[in-house]
Design an enzyme around this catalytic site. Structure first.
Site, PDB file in Angstrom:
ATOM      1  N   ARG A  70      64.588 -25.964  54.866  1.00 48.49           N
ATOM      2  CA  ARG A  70      63.803 -25.013  55.137  1.00 48.49           C
ATOM      3  C   ARG A  70      62.416 -25.068  54.553  1.00 48.49           C
ATOM      4  O   ARG A  70      62.099 -25.471  53.506  1.00 48.49           O
ATOM      5  CB  ARG A  70      64.397 -23.513  54.866  1.00 48.49           C
ATOM      6  CG  ARG A  70      65.226 -23.002  55.908  1.00 48.49           C
ATOM      7  CD  ARG A  70      66.029 -21.473  55.510  1.00 48.49           C
ATOM      8  NE  ARG A  70      66.352 -21.650  54.096  1.00 48.49           N
ATOM      9  CZ  ARG A  70      65.554 -20.948  52.990  1.00 48.49           C
ATOM     10  NH1 ARG A  70      64.379 -20.516  53.256  1.00 48.49           N
ATOM     11  NH2 ARG A  70      66.390 -21.168  52.007  1.00 48.49           N
ATOM     12  N   TYR A 198      65.722 -29.580  61.572  1.00 48.46           N
ATOM     13  CA  TYR A 198      66.599 -29.113  60.513  1.00 48.46           C
ATOM     14  C   TYR A 198      67.284 -27.526  60.567  1.00 48.46           C
ATOM     15  O   TYR A 198      66.336 -26.956  60.616  1.00 48.46           O
ATOM     16  CB  TYR A 198      66.020 -29.325  59.053  1.00 48.46           C
ATOM     17  CG  TYR A 198      67.037 -29.278  58.153  1.00 48.46           C
ATOM     18  CD1 TYR A 198      67.914 -30.321  57.998  1.00 48.46           C
ATOM     19  CD2 TYR A 198      67.293 -28.119  57.440  1.00 48.46           C
ATOM     20  CE1 TYR A 198      68.897 -30.317  56.958  1.00 48.46           C
ATOM     21  CE2 TYR A 198      68.133 -28.105  56.418  1.00 48.46           C
ATOM     22  CZ  TYR A 198      69.170 -29.007  56.251  1.00 48.46           C
ATOM     23  OH  TYR A 198      70.037 -29.030  55.256  1.00 48.46           O
ATOM     24  N   LYS A 207      68.870 -18.065  60.832  1.00 46.33           N
ATOM     25  CA  LYS A 207      67.855 -17.477  59.970  1.00 46.33           C
ATOM     26  C   LYS A 207      66.735 -16.661  60.713  1.00 46.33           C
ATOM     27  O   LYS A 207      66.352 -15.471  60.415  1.00 46.33           O
ATOM     28  CB  LYS A 207      67.245 -18.464  58.939  1.00 46.33           C
ATOM     29  CG  LYS A 207      68.231 -19.032  57.762  1.00 46.33           C
ATOM     30  CD  LYS A 207      68.788 -17.714  57.270  1.00 46.33           C
ATOM     31  CE  LYS A 207      70.358 -18.192  56.341  1.00 46.33           C
ATOM     32  NZ  LYS A 207      70.461 -19.346  55.581  1.00 46.33           N
TER      33      LYS A 207
HETATM   34  P1  GTP Z   1      73.335 -21.390  51.714  1.00 50.22           P
HETATM   35  O1  GTP Z   1      74.277 -21.752  52.750  1.00 50.22           O
HETATM   36  O2  GTP Z   1      72.297 -22.284  51.292  1.00 50.22           O
HETATM   37  O3  GTP Z   1      72.946 -19.871  51.960  1.00 50.22           O
HETATM   38  O4  GTP Z   1      74.128 -21.686  50.314  1.00 50.22           O
HETATM   39  P2  GTP Z   1      75.526 -20.537  49.613  1.00 50.22           P
HETATM   40  O5  GTP Z   1      75.007 -19.606  48.853  1.00 50.22           O
HETATM   41  O6  GTP Z   1      76.509 -20.768  50.695  1.00 50.22           O
HETATM   42  O7  GTP Z   1      75.886 -21.961  48.298  1.00 50.22           O
HETATM   43  P3  GTP Z   1      77.091 -22.813  48.299  1.00 50.22           P
HETATM   44  O8  GTP Z   1      78.343 -21.899  48.133  1.00 50.22           O
HETATM   45  O9  GTP Z   1      77.082 -23.815  49.347  1.00 50.22           O
HETATM   46  O10 GTP Z   1      76.928 -23.195  46.907  1.00 50.22           O
HETATM   47  C1  GTP Z   1      75.926 -24.028  46.566  1.00 50.22           C
HETATM   48  C2  GTP Z   1      75.880 -24.906  45.409  1.00 50.22           C
HETATM   49  O11 GTP Z   1      76.474 -23.948  44.269  1.00 50.22           O
HETATM   50  C3  GTP Z   1      77.184 -25.931  45.656  1.00 50.22           C
HETATM   51  O12 GTP Z   1      76.484 -27.120  45.045  1.00 50.22           O
HETATM   52  C4  GTP Z   1      78.269 -25.598  44.682  1.00 50.22           C
HETATM   53  O13 GTP Z   1      78.943 -26.499  44.320  1.00 50.22           O
HETATM   54  C5  GTP Z   1      77.760 -24.557  43.538  1.00 50.22           C
HETATM   55  N1  GTP Z   1      78.610 -23.553  43.252  1.00 50.22           N
HETATM   56  C6  GTP Z   1      79.128 -22.656  44.414  1.00 50.22           C
HETATM   57  N2  GTP Z   1      79.823 -21.548  43.413  1.00 50.22           N
HETATM   58  C7  GTP Z   1      79.619 -21.937  42.091  1.00 50.22           C
HETATM   59  C8  GTP Z   1      80.310 -21.469  40.853  1.00 50.22           C
HETATM   60  O14 GTP Z   1      81.065 -20.321  41.007  1.00 50.22           O
HETATM   61  N3  GTP Z   1      79.989 -22.173  39.801  1.00 50.22           N
HETATM   62  C9  GTP Z   1      79.115 -23.086  39.732  1.00 50.22           C
HETATM   63  N4  GTP Z   1      78.595 -23.615  38.518  1.00 50.22           N
HETATM   64  N5  GTP Z   1      78.441 -23.638  40.943  1.00 50.22           N
HETATM   65  C10 GTP Z   1      79.007 -23.031  42.033  1.00 50.22           C
HETATM   66  C1  SPV Z   2      70.133 -21.445  53.464  1.00 53.63           C
HETATM   67  O1  SPV Z   2      69.020 -22.072  53.123  1.00 53.63           O
HETATM   68  O2  SPV Z   2      70.273 -20.099  53.042  1.00 53.63           O
HETATM   69  C2  SPV Z   2      71.016 -21.933  54.447  1.00 53.63           C
HETATM   70  C3  SPV Z   2      70.710 -23.122  55.072  1.00 53.63           C
HETATM   71  O3  SPV Z   2      72.112 -21.124  54.517  1.00 53.63           O
HETATM   72  S1  SPV Z   2      69.782 -22.968  56.512  1.00 53.63           S
HETATM   73  O4  SPV Z   2      70.474 -22.734  57.804  1.00 53.63           O
HETATM   74  O5  SPV Z   2      69.053 -23.975  56.565  1.00 53.63           O
HETATM   75  O6  SPV Z   2      69.018 -21.802  56.373  1.00 53.63           O
HETATM   76 MN    MN Z   3      71.851 -19.211  53.643  1.00 53.54          MN
END
Ligand code: GTP
Ligand code: SPV
Ligand code: MN
Length: 583
Positions: A70, A198, A207
């Site tokens: 983003r 993207y 979003k």
């Molecule tokens: P968006 O899709 O961008 O909104 O992200 P999200 O909040 O869904 O994040 P996601 O669960 O994909 O995690 C992002 C990163 O954080 C990954 O590289 C995971 O491996 C790491 N991660 C997730 N949970 C944990 C945790 O409990 N501990 C640690 N150390 N890392 C974590």
């Molecule tokens: C985020 O950036 O919080 C995402 C990925 O979940 S995107 O759809 O690119 O915003």
């Molecule tokens: Mn997100």
């Protein structure tokens, strides 16, 4: 053929006259259409095949190297009055915003197919759902929208019945970051996005619509559009509590939403309702209920493996679009933290060079239908959503923020949310690892002035006395060597259990100026390789550190000027005074 609303046909004609596509395709959302789109994308290299034996129906998309996340600096909210967008958004006057991008859209689709993509955010028959139409010249976007939303004829029928829809116009343009803009016109329920293919810049249902436009709409209609996962936590006795959790981008929502209980937690089950966005409404009895507007996941790939997130790992072995991961020599997708295989080609499609940075882009993503998830909740399609027991805010903080604490009441919870700070991640273009304020994990996504948004949040106490309790978590505390203090992932269930015990009134807590903290021993650590001293530091309140934090939160809040709700200021002052007394 499904009837097309007149206003939609007119808009499509206008857009076509301006952007000059070679042809127009109205998406029906059928599986045959999806297969055709994929075949065409394979033919023109938008998608590359992966090993179809081990990864059936999985494909790889490599974006332009300048177009991998983003772009907050190029994202605008165009309201008539600048103060309505607030200091939290980049602003342009609506006329200027339209003029800026309309010039770029002129002739932008020449030689391309224009896809008309009707979609419904939320279950088709939910009163809480809202529809939109995305016009795009990207086949990749059309393919992703099929996986991420209820797309096609069913949405078109609902649009006809609703009589209104959000208009989203998208073109990849020439992918030049100088000519890239993500523009929102909330007063017109319109989005115009050009120059990026993207994720969050281009899949406009996500979003742009479900957060920025929807949050604006939600304020006037009395609901909330939030950057939250929704998860059901089923206890060994069969009771299920629903929790919504706001964590900033790439801070663990997908992982928490798909958590698989470790062997040490027998009888517990986790059901996923959503991993990124929640729309929250009060029902007739005053309960806050959540639906997930999406029907697919656009999740961070790196770090996903059989240990960290077994359900996600299995889910992405078939019917998945990978964006910007690496490849092995035998055509399997590869990423840092996959734990098996070796990269041969990096995310730019070049031969992998171990000294040339990561093989997979840190913000590489999978797109997959939610029904692929083995833990997909049967209530995910419930028109009324699920009632929330707790709301959890959190951030990525090496220091200060404890593993978990509970707000005293709703008003305090709103301050806790407004005060969230987190390290920046690869999910947006810019420096990674810088702590910034990210209130309610909505800094990049709130379609209006945060001061008005906090007032809206506060107003819920006047409308219900059955609101969920509010908590704050931090999985990302580190020691002096940079190692995580808390094991995270599946073990986060132990923290969810404490949260549920608090909500059920089963367990006490230590009262501190920042809220209620777990008492020693109240978070189950049996079977974990974690000593009492580490637990003590994870659940302690650093009074001096928090005094400084509260001063910084105060400065931040004051930067919103006279629109800042007085109740929020008083709440901050109250806690600052308690911290001063305690030090
Ligand atoms: P968006 O899709 O961008 O909104 O992200 P999200 O909040 O869904 O994040 P996601 O669960 O994909 O995690 C992002 C990163 O954080 C990954 O590289 C995971 O491996 C790491 N991660 C997730 N949970 C944990 C945790 O409990 N501990 C640690 N150390 N890392 C974590
Ligand atoms: C985020 O950036 O919080 C995402 C990925 O979940 S995107 O759809 O690119 O915003
Ligand atoms: Mn997100």
């Amino acid at each position: 053929m499904t009837r097309r609303p007149k206003s939609l046909e007119q808009w499509v004609e206008e857009v076509a006259a301006h952007t000059r596509p070679r042809n127009i395709h109205w998406c029906t959302g059928s599986d045959e259409e999806f297969d055709t789109l994929v075949a065409q994308a394979l033919a023109d290299d938008t998608l590359r095949p992966l090993d179809q034996e081990r990864y059936p129906d999985c494909y790889l998309h490599l974006s332009d190297p300048s177009d991998v996340a983003r772009v907050e600096h190029l994202t605008f909210v165009c309201t008539t009055d600048r103060d309505d967008a607030g200091p939290n958004n980049h602003w342009m006057a609506p006329d200027a915003g339209h003029a800026k991008v309309d010039a770029l859209f002129a002739g932008a689709m020449q030689g391309r197919t224009m896809y008309v993509v009707p979609y419904c955010m939320g279950p088709i028959d939910s009163p809480y759902s809202r529809c939109g139409v995305e016009i795009t010249d990207s086949r990749y976007v059309a393919i992703n929208m099929k996986l991420m939303t209820r797309m096609g004829d069913a949405a078109l029928r609902r649009i006809e019945a609703d009589g209104s829809f959000v208009r989203g116009l998208h073109s990849t343009g020439d992918l030049d970051p100088e000519r890239r803009f993500i523009m929102h016109f909330p007063e017109e329920m319109m989005i115009k996005s050009i120059g990026s293919g993207y994720g969050g810049n281009a899949l406009l249902g996500k979003k742009c619509h479900a957060l920025r436009i929807a949050s604006y709409q939600a304020r006037s209609e009395g609901w909330l559009a939030e950057h939250m996962l929704i998860v059901g936590v089923e206890s060994p006795t069969g009771d299920t509590h629903y929790i919504a959790c706001a964590l900033p981008s790439a801070c663990g929502k997908t992982n928490l939403a798909m958590l698989v209980p470790p062997a040490s937690q027998p009888g517990w089950k986790i059901w996923t309702l959503g991993d990124d966005i929640a729309w929250l409404h009060l029902d007739d009895s005053g309960r806050l209920c959540a639906i997930n507007p999406e029907s697919g996941y656009f999740g961070v790939v790196p770090g996903t493996n059989e240990d960290s997130n077994p359900n996600a790992y299995r889910m992405i072995q078939h019917d998945t679009i990978f964006t910007n991961v690496a490849r092995t020599d035998d055509g399997e997708p590869w990423w840092e933290g996959k734990a098996v295989g070796e990269p041969a080609f990096d995310w730019r499609g070049r031969r992998y060079d171990p000294n040339g940075g990561p093989a997979a882009h840190p913000n590489s993503r999978f797109t997959v239908a939610a029904s692929n998830n083995p833990g997909y909740s049967e209530l995910a399609e419930a028109p009324g959503g699920v009632p929330l027991t707790a709301i959890v805010f959190g951030g990525r903080r090496r220091e200060l923020a404890p593993l978990v604490f509970e707000a005293r009441d709703w008003r305090h919870g709103v301050l806790v949310g407004a005060g969230v700070a987190s390290e920046t991640t690869a999910a947006m273009i810019g420096e990674v690892g810088v702590v910034r304020r990210d209130p309610m994990a909505m800094k990049p996504f709130c379609g209006y002035n945060f001061a008005d948004y906090w007032a809206h949040w506060l107003s819920f106490t006047e409308r219900s006395d059955r609101l969920p309790r509010i908590f704050h978590v931090n999985w990302f505390r580190r020691d002096a060597e940079g190692r995580f203090l808390w094991p995270g992932f599946g073990e986060n269930l132990r923290v969810l259990r404490w949260i549920i015990d608090r909500c059920e009134g089963k367990i006490g807590a230590t009262e501190t100026p920042i809220g209620y903290l777990p008492k020693p021993g109240d978070i189950d650590t049996e079977g974990l390789d974690i000593d009492a001293q580490t637990m003590e530091s994870l659940t302690a309140v650093d009074i001096d550190g928090w005094s400084q934090e509260m001063a910084s939160i105060g400065e931040y809040l004051e930067s919103y000027g006279e629109r800042l709700p007085a109740a929020l200021r008083r709440e901050r002052d109250r806690i600052a005074a308690q911290l001063a007394e305690a030090s």
